[in-house]
Write a protein that holds these residues in place. Structure first.
Motif, PDB file in Angstrom:
ATOM      1  N   LYS A 424       0.948  -1.165  -0.049  1.00  0.00           N
ATOM      2  CA  LYS A 424       0.159  -0.035  -0.039  1.00  0.00           C
ATOM      3  C   LYS A 424       0.818   1.374  -0.139  1.00  0.00           C
ATOM      4  CE  LYS A 424      -3.743  -0.712   0.146  1.00  0.00           C
ATOM      5  NZ  LYS A 424      -4.778  -0.884  -1.036  1.00  0.00           N
ATOM      6  N   ALA A 425       2.092   1.184   0.731  1.00  0.00           N
ATOM      7  CA  ALA A 425       3.101   2.327   0.710  1.00  0.00           C
ATOM      8  C   ALA A 425       3.440   2.567  -0.774  1.00  0.00           C
ATOM      9  CB  ALA A 425       4.162   2.008   1.530  1.00  0.00           C
ATOM     10  N   GLU A 426       3.713   1.594  -1.525  1.00  0.00           N
ATOM     11  CA  GLU A 426       3.971   1.692  -2.952  1.00  0.00           C
ATOM     12  C   GLU A 426       3.073   2.314  -3.614  1.00  0.00           C
ATOM     13  OE1 GLU A 426       5.856  -1.071  -6.427  1.00  0.00           O
ATOM     14  OE2 GLU A 426       6.100  -1.796  -4.407  1.00  0.00           O
ATOM     15  N   GLU A 427       1.805   2.032  -3.479  1.00  0.00           N
ATOM     16  CA  GLU A 427       0.625   2.688  -4.358  1.00  0.00           C
ATOM     17  C   GLU A 427       0.568   3.872  -3.990  1.00  0.00           C
ATOM     18  OE1 GLU A 427      -4.247   2.004  -4.012  1.00  0.00           O
ATOM     19  OE2 GLU A 427      -2.683   0.212  -3.495  1.00  0.00           O
ATOM     20  N   PHE A 432       8.523   3.914   3.942  1.00  0.00           N
ATOM     21  CA  PHE A 432       8.633   3.740   5.680  1.00  0.00           C
ATOM     22  C   PHE A 432      10.067   3.302   5.918  1.00  0.00           C
ATOM     23  CE2 PHE A 432       4.140   3.702   5.077  1.00  0.00           C
ATOM     24  CZ  PHE A 432       3.452   4.109   6.152  1.00  0.00           C
ATOM     25  N   GLU A 433      10.491   3.856   7.112  1.00  0.00           N
ATOM     26  CA  GLU A 433      11.424   3.123   7.846  1.00  0.00           C
ATOM     27  C   GLU A 433      10.982   2.124   8.893  1.00  0.00           C
ATOM     28  OE1 GLU A 433      14.823   5.337  11.043  1.00  0.00           O
ATOM     29  OE2 GLU A 433      13.110   6.371  10.205  1.00  0.00           O
ATOM     30  N   THR A 434      11.862   1.143   9.142  1.00  0.00           N
ATOM     31  CA  THR A 434      11.868   0.086  10.041  1.00  0.00           C
ATOM     32  C   THR A 434      12.441   0.267  11.326  1.00  0.00           C
ATOM     33  OG1 THR A 434      11.405  -1.419   7.883  1.00  0.00           O
ATOM     34  CG2 THR A 434      11.696  -2.283  10.368  1.00  0.00           C
ATOM     35  N   LEU A 435      11.840   0.288  12.539  1.00  0.00           N
ATOM     36  CA  LEU A 435      12.563   0.570  13.703  1.00  0.00           C
ATOM     37  C   LEU A 435      12.202  -0.756  14.588  1.00  0.00           C
ATOM     38  CD1 LEU A 435      11.135   4.038  14.789  1.00  0.00           C
ATOM     39  CD2 LEU A 435      13.282   3.398  13.663  1.00  0.00           C
ATOM     40  N   PRO A 436      12.992  -0.960  15.656  1.00  0.00           N
ATOM     41  CA  PRO A 436      12.706  -2.072  16.434  1.00  0.00           C
ATOM     42  C   PRO A 436      11.565  -1.793  17.390  1.00  0.00           C
ATOM     43  CG  PRO A 436      14.494  -0.849  17.196  1.00  0.00           C
ATOM     44  CD  PRO A 436      14.080  -0.235  16.024  1.00  0.00           C
ATOM     45  N   ALA A 437      11.045  -2.627  18.231  1.00  0.00           N
ATOM     46  CA  ALA A 437       9.864  -2.506  19.204  1.00  0.00           C
ATOM     47  C   ALA A 437       9.734  -1.344  19.765  1.00  0.00           C
ATOM     48  CB  ALA A 437       9.573  -3.534  20.031  1.00  0.00           C
ATOM     49  N   THR A 463       6.763   6.619   8.989  1.00  0.00           N
ATOM     50  CA  THR A 463       6.950   7.546   7.993  1.00  0.00           C
ATOM     51  C   THR A 463       6.623   8.895   8.293  1.00  0.00           C
ATOM     52  OG1 THR A 463       6.506   8.207   5.652  1.00  0.00           O
ATOM     53  CG2 THR A 463       4.854   7.520   7.154  1.00  0.00           C
ATOM     54  N   ARG A 464       7.346   9.776   8.003  1.00  0.00           N
ATOM     55  CA  ARG A 464       7.108  11.399   8.170  1.00  0.00           C
ATOM     56  C   ARG A 464       6.767  12.017   6.915  1.00  0.00           C
ATOM     57  NH1 ARG A 464      11.284  14.260  12.009  1.00  0.00           N
ATOM     58  NH2 ARG A 464       9.445  15.751  12.082  1.00  0.00           N
ATOM     59  N   GLN A 465       6.511  11.295   5.926  1.00  0.00           N
ATOM     60  CA  GLN A 465       6.185  11.655   4.586  1.00  0.00           C
ATOM     61  C   GLN A 465       4.692  12.082   4.610  1.00  0.00           C
ATOM     62  OE1 GLN A 465       7.776   9.089   1.573  1.00  0.00           O
ATOM     63  NE2 GLN A 465       6.645  10.201  -0.055  1.00  0.00           N
ATOM     64  N   PHE A 469      -0.960  12.989   3.096  1.00  0.00           N
ATOM     65  CA  PHE A 469      -1.361  11.560   3.439  1.00  0.00           C
ATOM     66  C   PHE A 469      -2.792  11.057   3.533  1.00  0.00           C
ATOM     67  CE2 PHE A 469      -1.234   8.355   6.588  1.00  0.00           C
ATOM     68  CZ  PHE A 469      -0.386   7.388   6.585  1.00  0.00           C
ATOM     69  N   PRO A 470      -2.849   9.982   2.968  1.00  0.00           N
ATOM     70  CA  PRO A 470      -4.176   9.444   2.911  1.00  0.00           C
ATOM     71  C   PRO A 470      -4.682   9.175   4.253  1.00  0.00           C
ATOM     72  CG  PRO A 470      -2.576   7.646   2.101  1.00  0.00           C
ATOM     73  CD  PRO A 470      -2.080   8.969   2.321  1.00  0.00           C
ATOM     74  N   LEU A 471      -5.611   9.881   4.665  1.00  0.00           N
ATOM     75  CA  LEU A 471      -6.414   9.646   6.041  1.00  0.00           C
ATOM     76  C   LEU A 471      -6.671   8.136   6.533  1.00  0.00           C
ATOM     77  CD1 LEU A 471      -8.418  13.079   6.416  1.00  0.00           C
ATOM     78  CD2 LEU A 471      -5.928  12.768   7.163  1.00  0.00           C
ATOM     79  N   HIS A 472      -7.243   7.606   5.397  1.00  0.00           N
ATOM     80  CA  HIS A 472      -7.618   6.290   5.659  1.00  0.00           C
ATOM     81  C   HIS A 472      -6.501   5.267   5.449  1.00  0.00           C
ATOM     82  CE1 HIS A 472     -11.778   7.894   4.956  1.00  0.00           C
ATOM     83  NE2 HIS A 472     -11.763   7.575   6.323  1.00  0.00           N
ATOM     84  N   PHE A 473      -5.279   5.476   5.483  1.00  0.00           N
ATOM     85  CA  PHE A 473      -4.101   4.490   4.932  1.00  0.00           C
ATOM     86  C   PHE A 473      -4.226   3.150   5.806  1.00  0.00           C
ATOM     87  CE2 PHE A 473       0.145   2.808   5.464  1.00  0.00           C
ATOM     88  CZ  PHE A 473       0.298   2.713   3.856  1.00  0.00           C
ATOM     89  N   ALA A 474      -4.434   3.368   6.921  1.00  0.00           N
ATOM     90  CA  ALA A 474      -4.254   1.887   7.859  1.00  0.00           C
ATOM     91  C   ALA A 474      -5.366   0.985   7.569  1.00  0.00           C
ATOM     92  CB  ALA A 474      -4.411   2.266   9.382  1.00  0.00           C
ATOM     93  N   ARG A 475      -6.727   1.692   7.461  1.00  0.00           N
ATOM     94  CA  ARG A 475      -7.687   1.020   7.053  1.00  0.00           C
ATOM     95  C   ARG A 475      -7.767   0.613   5.544  1.00  0.00           C
ATOM     96  NH1 ARG A 475     -12.525   2.263  10.535  1.00  0.00           N
ATOM     97  NH2 ARG A 475     -13.881   1.046   9.265  1.00  0.00           N
ATOM     98  N   ASP A 476      -6.876   1.330   4.841  1.00  0.00           N
ATOM     99  CA  ASP A 476      -6.633   0.666   3.221  1.00  0.00           C
ATOM    100  C   ASP A 476      -5.967  -0.542   3.538  1.00  0.00           C
ATOM    101  OD1 ASP A 476      -7.718   1.886   0.858  1.00  0.00           O
ATOM    102  OD2 ASP A 476      -6.629   3.766   1.531  1.00  0.00           O
TER     103      ASP A 476
END
Length: 521
Positions: A424-427, A432-437, A463-465, A469-476
């Motif tokens: 979805k990020a590519e779309e 996105f950056e990957t962090l530990p817990a 991400t700070r980009q 930013f699409p508001l429904h990104f997580a639900r997407d």
């Protein structure tokens, strides 16, 4: 090496949108890029003039610099603000709100107050009163433990003039704004609605209980966009944020300074002596609503900068607010509470929310973080007992209260979640950056918006980009074909349940959560 933030400020637009945004585009190409355009005074004009905005709303024309506007100054202009969602007029054009403090990604702090001073204690939608002014003042000072190291804010935006500057020519000046300016000590104060360009020589606000420094303010009134006299209506600033500036630059005096126009003003009937920064009685640690809290009770308070403040009475999620839908609440801790999501994706879609007004997880104290982690751990244990895993997400963008979504999936989907976020990020062309817990608030961006997802494998995507930013990104992501395969549930408004269904779901989840509920300990 720190780069100065570039900011544009304009006066009354009054419906001349095409002229404004064309001029801004020229200035941005020549001297930009500018981080933000702030509009003070009357933004909307007569109905015919406002038609120029249609092309921007429909996407035929584009606003090149993110633009933020103040609220109405007249009763008849309220109509232009009534149906805004999250303050958005159209892409890159946003209503800041009635009052608050907004911190840019660069760290520049902008305090703002919409409207004109109310004649009495009760303020209309186009007015402000003493409570509004105190709320802005408190938001500026809230991160300081009443020490003497306060450096002021970078910019103050008001539409109305402060009293004390040319009040003979400006009968509608406000003593409350004079009080606010004196208290928060902005480096620049912009206003409009007087129809003239006026730039006062700098003046120095005397030190008080908040600061040992005599800080300098530059007052600027801007003319109307496209005025016949061709008076200046647009002003460009290049600023190093006040918290990053050299102290010498803040206190160094210039030869053309004038005495502070706000000293010696008769404030009787405006504010009491014990409400000013000249009185020790005022000094307590304050939360964003202005509620006072003594140092002995405050503990080890977190001092991280506030990004955006609104008062708890008007927040949909502060537990003390009348607007909270209390029938959705599952359980309440000391600092956080658990509630059923409004318009849930499924019956196991819940929210973790801060009980008081905190904008984002990046601003949590150590004690706050510990309780938040308890809620997350309890939910992980609950869902594991059901053969499920959970994903936590936070969107600190176009929302003013800390909300963490928790959505559960069957264990077999665990490996798919990260891939679904990446797809979805590519779309959406997001990186996105990957962090530990996550183990503390210090791992999160100190200033500016962000989005994060805590995955079942204990990694964190962030991400700070956040521009557009699409508001429904997580639900997407969650509703995508790879996971829950329910595209019809991407928008929460399409998933609203009736009151009885919500109560039933809350009761069911409360029973499931009971064995893991630590709030009763």
């Amino acid at each position: 090496m720190d780069v100065n933030a570039k900011i544009l400020v304009v006066g009354d637009v009054r419906g001349r949108f095409k002229q404004l945004f064309s001029r801004v585009e020229q200035v941005n190409k020549k001297a930009g890029p500018f981080e933000i355009l702030c509009c003070v005074g009357d933004f909307f004009g007569a109905e015919k003039q406002n038609e120029e905005l249609i092309a921007y709303k429909n996407g035929f024309k584009h606003i090149t610099v993110p633009t933020y506007i103040l609220g109405p100054n007249k009763e008849e202009d309220r109509q232009h603000y009534e149906d805004l969602v999250d303050g958005e007029v159209c892409t890159n054009l946003t209503y800041l709100g009635k009052r608050g403090v907004y911190t840019l990604t660069s760290g520049v702090k902008i305090a703002y107050l919409s409207g004109v001073e109310a004649a009495g204690n009760v303020a209309g939608e186009h007015e402000f009163n003493k409570a509004d002014v105190q709320a802005v003042r408190n938001s500026c000072l809230v991160s300081k433990n009443c020490a003497t190291d306060y450096r002021g804010v970078d910019v103050l935006l008001t539409s109305q003039w402060p009293y004390g500057l040319q009040e003979g020519e400006n009968a509608k000046a406000s003593k409350l704004i004079s009080f606010l300016c004196r208290e928060i000590k902005p480096r620049y104060h912009f206003c409009a609605i007087n129809g003239t360009f006026y730039e006062s020589p700098p003046f120095r606000i005397p030190k008080d209980e908040t600061t040992q420094f005599e800080l300098c303010t530059r007052f600027i009134s801007l003319a109307d966009v496209g005025n016949a006299a061709k008076a200046k209506y647009i002003y460009a600033l290049s600023l190093k944020p006040v918290d990053k500036a050299r102290l010498l630059d803040l206190v160094q005096k210039t030869t053309n300074e004038i005495p502070c126009p706000f000293i010696g003003l008769d404030m009787v009937g405006i504010v009491n002596k014990n409400e000013t920064s000249e009185s020790r009685q005022y000094f307590y640690d304050m939360d964003s609503s202005g509620n006072r809290k003594r140092h002995s009770e405050g503990g080890n308070r977190d001092k991280r900068p506030r990004i955006m403040q609104i008062d708890q009475d008007n927040c949909w999620f502060c537990l003390s607010s009348e607007k909270v839908e209390k029938h959705l609440i599952i359980t309440v801790g000391e600092r956080f509470y658990l509630a059923l999501a409004k318009g849930p994706i499924n019956s196991h879609h819940v929210l973790i929310l801060s009980t008081k007004h905190i904008p984002c997880a990046a601003q949590l104290s150590t004690e706050d973080w510990e309780e938040l982690d308890k809620f997350k751990t309890a939910l992980r244990k609950l869902f594991k007992s059901l053969g499920q895993v959970v994903c936590f997400t936070e969107r600190h963008y176009k929302t003013s209260h800390l909300i963490i979504d928790a959505v559960a999936f069957e264990e077999g989907y665990s490996w798919k979640i990260k891939h679904s976020f990446e797809d979805k990020a590519e779309e959406f062309n997001l990186e996105f950056e990957t962090l530990p817990a996550l183990t503390s608030a210090k791992m999160l961006p100190e200033m500016g918006p962000y989005f994060l997802a805590e995955l079942p494998d204990d990694s964190t995507l962030i991400t700070r980009q956040m521009k557009h930013f699409p508001l429904h990104f997580a639900r997407d992501v969650f509703c995508s074909e790879n996971l829950l395969n329910c595209d019809e549930k991407v928008n929460w408004k399409d998933c609203l349940l009736d009151n009885e269904e919500e109560k039933a779901n809350v009761e069911e989840f409360r029973k499931l959560f009971a064995p893991f509920d630590f709030t009763d300990d």
